[in-house]
Design an enzyme around this catalytic site. Structure first.
Site, mmCIF file in Angstrom:
data_model
loop_
_atom_site.group_PDB
_atom_site.id
_atom_site.type_symbol
_atom_site.label_atom_id
_atom_site.label_comp_id
_atom_site.label_asym_id
_atom_site.label_seq_id
_atom_site.Cartn_x
_atom_site.Cartn_y
_atom_site.Cartn_z
ATOM 1 N N PRO A 1 7.423 62.544 33.840
ATOM 2 C CA PRO A 1 5.963 62.572 33.780
ATOM 3 C C PRO A 1 5.294 61.238 33.460
ATOM 4 C CG PRO A 1 6.904 63.676 31.876
ATOM 5 C CD PRO A 1 8.036 63.380 32.813
ATOM 6 N N GLU B 1 20.719 66.591 58.391
ATOM 7 C CA GLU B 1 21.613 65.685 59.121
ATOM 8 C C GLU B 1 22.095 64.499 58.296
ATOM 9 O OE1 GLU B 1 18.153 63.131 61.379
ATOM 10 O OE2 GLU B 1 18.887 64.960 62.314
#
Length: 182
Positions: free
Chosen positions: A114, A140
């Protein structure tokens, strides 16, 4: 208004890629001063704690270029635009592990970093996995190997920093507490 809030004056997008956007925000601080914030915008992700019938945790091992090493992680992946997290969770479980499930329970959601990123990870749990009848194609550019480990084996690999990421550490903590509260 939150007493710590920083008001955005201007946003400059530096890079917009397939996964992240890097931007620099000029902000007004709570004391009236101005500053800059380097931020990464991310569409969010999911992660799945999957247990086999034998109670082993399903992991994937993959090379992480940012770390320049392979680590073991729970199955996870990026949310696609407009996709519900539970759909992403099932898709990633199937693609990365060859397992499916008819039951996914949302455990929690958490921010990974954060201080500079808005990535929100939705963590799911299932102890009802079964092998897919037909394998689903992975992305892929994704190369993974499935590993199944006991909680004790996973804890040892955490000590050895073979398991070395926040989502998986969070998952192991969840499983440890789950085991202790049985």
């Amino acid at each position: 208004m939150n007493k710590f809030e920083e008001k955005t004056i201007n946003t400059e997008v530096i890079y917009k890629g397939k996964i992240v956007q890097l931007q620099i925000d000029s902000v007004t601080l709570p004391d009236g001063q101005t500053s800059k914030r380097e931020l990464i915008k991310h569409p969010g992700a999911v992660a799945v704690i999957a247990l086999t019938d034998e109670g082993k945790i399903v992991f994937v091992e993959q090379y992480r270029k940012a770390l320049e090493k392979s680590i073991l992680e729970i199955p996870a992946g990026k949310l696609e635009e407009g996709e519900k997290p539970e759909i992403t969770a099932l898709r990633e479980l199937e693609e990365e592990t060859g397992y499916t499930t008819d039951q996914l329970k949302l455990i929690t959601s958490f921010y990974t970093s954060p201080g500079f990123a808005d990535e929100l990870v939705h963590l799911y749990f299932t102890d009802r996995v079964k092998p897919l009848e037909k394998a689903v194609d992975m992305d892929e550019d994704e190369f993974v190997e499935v590993r199944e480990l006991t909680l004790e084996e996973a804890e040892q690999l955490s000590v050895e920093q073979r398991i070395h990421d926040a989502k998986t550490a969070y998952a192991l903590l969840y499983l440890k507490l789950r085991e202790e509260n049985r």
